[in-house]
Design a protein around this motif. Structure first.
Motif, PDB file in Angstrom:
ATOM      1  N   PHE A  80       0.982  -1.320   0.000  1.00  0.00           N
ATOM      2  CA  PHE A  80       0.096  -0.032   0.139  1.00  0.00           C
ATOM      3  C   PHE A  80       1.006   1.067  -0.002  1.00  0.00           C
ATOM      4  O   PHE A  80       0.550   2.287  -0.681  1.00  0.00           O
ATOM      5  CB  PHE A  80      -0.733   0.106   1.244  1.00  0.00           C
ATOM      6  N   ASP A  81       1.982   1.227   0.995  1.00  0.00           N
ATOM      7  CA  ASP A  81       2.811   2.446   0.652  1.00  0.00           C
ATOM      8  C   ASP A  81       4.277   1.866   1.132  1.00  0.00           C
ATOM      9  O   ASP A  81       4.527   0.581   1.426  1.00  0.00           O
ATOM     10  CB  ASP A  81       2.497   3.246   1.896  1.00  0.00           C
ATOM     11  N   ALA A  82       5.159   2.813   1.073  1.00  0.00           N
ATOM     12  CA  ALA A  82       6.668   2.482   1.424  1.00  0.00           C
ATOM     13  C   ALA A  82       6.881   1.801   2.833  1.00  0.00           C
ATOM     14  O   ALA A  82       5.971   2.703   3.807  1.00  0.00           O
ATOM     15  CB  ALA A  82       7.635   3.732   1.120  1.00  0.00           C
ATOM     16  N   VAL A  83       7.985   1.071   2.896  1.00  0.00           N
ATOM     17  CA  VAL A  83       8.383   0.400   4.140  1.00  0.00           C
ATOM     18  C   VAL A  83       9.953   0.831   4.440  1.00  0.00           C
ATOM     19  O   VAL A  83      10.486   1.048   3.444  1.00  0.00           O
ATOM     20  CB  VAL A  83       8.276  -0.785   4.301  1.00  0.00           C
ATOM     21  N   ASP A  84      10.337   0.887   5.469  1.00  0.00           N
ATOM     22  CA  ASP A  84      11.831   1.141   5.985  1.00  0.00           C
ATOM     23  C   ASP A  84      12.403  -0.379   5.813  1.00  0.00           C
ATOM     24  O   ASP A  84      12.131  -1.023   6.825  1.00  0.00           O
ATOM     25  CB  ASP A  84      11.974   1.741   7.247  1.00  0.00           C
ATOM     26  N   GLU A  85      12.910  -0.547   4.743  1.00  0.00           N
ATOM     27  CA  GLU A  85      13.579  -1.754   4.688  1.00  0.00           C
ATOM     28  C   GLU A  85      14.409  -2.364   5.582  1.00  0.00           C
ATOM     29  O   GLU A  85      14.647  -3.513   6.063  1.00  0.00           O
ATOM     30  CB  GLU A  85      14.189  -2.188   3.018  1.00  0.00           C
ATOM     31  N   SER A  86      15.483  -1.404   6.154  1.00  0.00           N
ATOM     32  CA  SER A  86      16.352  -1.814   7.044  1.00  0.00           C
ATOM     33  C   SER A  86      15.670  -2.033   8.463  1.00  0.00           C
ATOM     34  O   SER A  86      16.537  -2.711   9.424  1.00  0.00           O
ATOM     35  CB  SER A  86      17.187  -0.622   7.320  1.00  0.00           C
ATOM     36  N   ARG A  87      14.523  -1.906   8.671  1.00  0.00           N
ATOM     37  CA  ARG A  87      13.778  -2.106  10.107  1.00  0.00           C
ATOM     38  C   ARG A  87      12.583  -3.060  10.030  1.00  0.00           C
ATOM     39  O   ARG A  87      11.852  -3.260  10.993  1.00  0.00           O
ATOM     40  CB  ARG A  87      13.418  -0.864  10.510  1.00  0.00           C
ATOM     41  N   CYS A  88      12.595  -3.886   8.731  1.00  0.00           N
ATOM     42  CA  CYS A  88      11.434  -4.703   8.700  1.00  0.00           C
ATOM     43  C   CYS A  88      12.189  -6.324   9.172  1.00  0.00           C
ATOM     44  O   CYS A  88      13.513  -6.176   8.881  1.00  0.00           O
ATOM     45  CB  CYS A  88      11.332  -5.066   6.989  1.00  0.00           C
ATOM     46  N   LYS A  89      11.230  -6.793   9.881  1.00  0.00           N
ATOM     47  CA  LYS A  89      11.928  -8.261  10.445  1.00  0.00           C
ATOM     48  C   LYS A  89      11.040  -9.498   9.988  1.00  0.00           C
ATOM     49  O   LYS A  89       9.695  -9.399   9.922  1.00  0.00           O
ATOM     50  CB  LYS A  89      12.027  -8.090  11.941  1.00  0.00           C
ATOM     51  N   ILE A  99       5.871 -11.147   9.852  1.00  0.00           N
ATOM     52  CA  ILE A  99       6.776 -10.614   9.146  1.00  0.00           C
ATOM     53  C   ILE A  99       6.308  -9.039   9.428  1.00  0.00           C
ATOM     54  O   ILE A  99       5.165  -8.824   9.332  1.00  0.00           O
ATOM     55  CB  ILE A  99       6.556 -10.521   7.593  1.00  0.00           C
ATOM     56  N   LYS A 100       7.131  -8.269  10.100  1.00  0.00           N
ATOM     57  CA  LYS A 100       6.774  -7.044  10.550  1.00  0.00           C
ATOM     58  C   LYS A 100       7.297  -5.980   9.543  1.00  0.00           C
ATOM     59  O   LYS A 100       8.538  -6.043   9.347  1.00  0.00           O
ATOM     60  CB  LYS A 100       7.393  -6.742  12.061  1.00  0.00           C
ATOM     61  N   LEU A 101       6.393  -5.231   9.047  1.00  0.00           N
ATOM     62  CA  LEU A 101       7.047  -4.255   7.768  1.00  0.00           C
ATOM     63  C   LEU A 101       6.747  -2.883   8.605  1.00  0.00           C
ATOM     64  O   LEU A 101       5.814  -2.418   9.206  1.00  0.00           O
ATOM     65  CB  LEU A 101       6.095  -4.067   6.913  1.00  0.00           C
ATOM     66  N   ARG A 102       7.999  -2.196   9.046  1.00  0.00           N
ATOM     67  CA  ARG A 102       7.838  -0.868   9.333  1.00  0.00           C
ATOM     68  C   ARG A 102       7.675   0.152   8.487  1.00  0.00           C
ATOM     69  O   ARG A 102       8.348   0.296   7.395  1.00  0.00           O
ATOM     70  CB  ARG A 102       9.607  -0.585   9.979  1.00  0.00           C
ATOM     71  N   LYS A 103       6.515   0.949   8.726  1.00  0.00           N
ATOM     72  CA  LYS A 103       6.065   1.873   7.684  1.00  0.00           C
ATOM     73  C   LYS A 103       7.003   2.907   7.681  1.00  0.00           C
ATOM     74  O   LYS A 103       7.606   3.491   8.717  1.00  0.00           O
ATOM     75  CB  LYS A 103       4.620   2.410   8.123  1.00  0.00           C
ATOM     76  N   LYS A 104       7.115   3.518   6.459  1.00  0.00           N
ATOM     77  CA  LYS A 104       8.204   4.638   6.260  1.00  0.00           C
ATOM     78  C   LYS A 104       7.571   6.024   6.697  1.00  0.00           C
ATOM     79  O   LYS A 104       8.163   6.726   7.570  1.00  0.00           O
ATOM     80  CB  LYS A 104       8.411   4.984   4.831  1.00  0.00           C
ATOM     81  N   ASP A 105       6.067   6.023   6.684  1.00  0.00           N
ATOM     82  CA  ASP A 105       5.219   7.105   7.018  1.00  0.00           C
ATOM     83  C   ASP A 105       4.271   6.553   8.089  1.00  0.00           C
ATOM     84  O   ASP A 105       3.474   5.627   7.597  1.00  0.00           O
ATOM     85  CB  ASP A 105       4.689   7.895   6.181  1.00  0.00           C
ATOM     86  N   LYS A 106       4.354   6.941   9.343  1.00  0.00           N
ATOM     87  CA  LYS A 106       2.984   6.391  10.287  1.00  0.00           C
ATOM     88  C   LYS A 106       1.825   6.606   9.492  1.00  0.00           C
ATOM     89  O   LYS A 106       1.754   7.828   8.980  1.00  0.00           O
ATOM     90  CB  LYS A 106       3.125   7.082  11.494  1.00  0.00           C
ATOM     91  N   GLY A 107       0.612   5.984  10.032  1.00  0.00           N
ATOM     92  CA  GLY A 107      -0.506   6.093   9.547  1.00  0.00           C
ATOM     93  C   GLY A 107      -1.056   4.685   9.085  1.00  0.00           C
ATOM     94  O   GLY A 107      -0.679   3.677   9.221  1.00  0.00           O
ATOM     95  N   SER A 108      -2.573   4.676   8.812  1.00  0.00           N
ATOM     96  CA  SER A 108      -3.091   3.500   8.655  1.00  0.00           C
ATOM     97  C   SER A 108      -3.309   3.334   7.019  1.00  0.00           C
ATOM     98  O   SER A 108      -3.588   4.159   6.293  1.00  0.00           O
ATOM     99  CB  SER A 108      -4.671   3.754   9.163  1.00  0.00           C
TER     100      SER A 108
END
Length: 149
Positions: A80-89, A99-108
C-alpha cells in the motif's frame, strides 16, 4: 485355526496402493497494523528458516515458502505504501511466521497491497488526470485572472 474376519480380505501384491500422499496446500496469512508497523502472520506451523524466502523492497514484498518440496508464493506484490527495509523483520515461531513491516510514514493503510510509494508522489496523478481535467479547465480562467493581477 484361522483368524475371524468381518469380510473377505483380498491382498494383491502387484496392485498399486490407491492412497496418494496429501499434496501440500497454499499457506494462509492474515495481517494487522498499528500506525508504525504492518504485521503479516503466515499461519503455517513448524517452518524452518531454510524453507522461507522473504524479500523486502521499498514498497514490494515477496514471500516464498517451500512446503513438501513445493515452492508456494504466499505473497508477491506492491504494498500500500513505502516501508523502511532496514527495519523490517521476520520472526519464526512454532505456530506461524511473523513478518513485521516498519512503515516509512506513520498512518493507517486501507489494505496490504496498493499502488506503493508512488501513492504519495505525482505518479498517482496519471490515473486521475481525466477526472481532474474538467476541474482544471474551470479553474484555469480563475488562475489566469489571478496571474494577471
Amino acid at each position: 485355526v484361522a483368524p475371524s474376519t468381518t469380510g473377505p480380505i483380498k491382498l494383491a501384491s502387484s496392485a498399486p496402493i490407491l492412497t496418494k500422499p496429501k499434496r501440500p496446500t497454499m499457506p494462509k496469512y492474515q495481517y494487522y497494523q498499528s500506525d508504525a508497523v504492518m504485521t503479516i502472520a503466515i499461519l503455517e506451523p513448524n517452518v524452518k528458516e531454510e524453507e522461507l524466502n522473504v524479500k523486502f523492497g521499498l514498497d514490494k514484498l515477496t514471500v516464498i515458502l517451500t512446503k513438501g518440496g513445493e515452492n508456494f508464493t504466499v505473497i508477491c506484490g506492491t504494498l500500500f505504501d513505502a516501508v523502511d527495509e532496514s527495519r523490517c523483520k521476520v520472526k519464526i515461531t512454532d505456530e506461524k511466521v511473523l513478518i513485521k513491516l516498519r512503515k516509512k510514514d506513520k498512518g493507517s493503510w486501507h489494505e496490504l497491497f496498493g499502488s506503493g510509494a508512488s501513492s504519495t508522489t505525482d505518479d498517482k496523478d496519471d490515473g486521475e488526470e481525466d477526472k481532474d481535467e474538467t476541474a482544471k479547465k474551470s479553474s484555469d480562467k480563475d488562475s489566469d485572472e489571478e496571474n494577471e493581477m
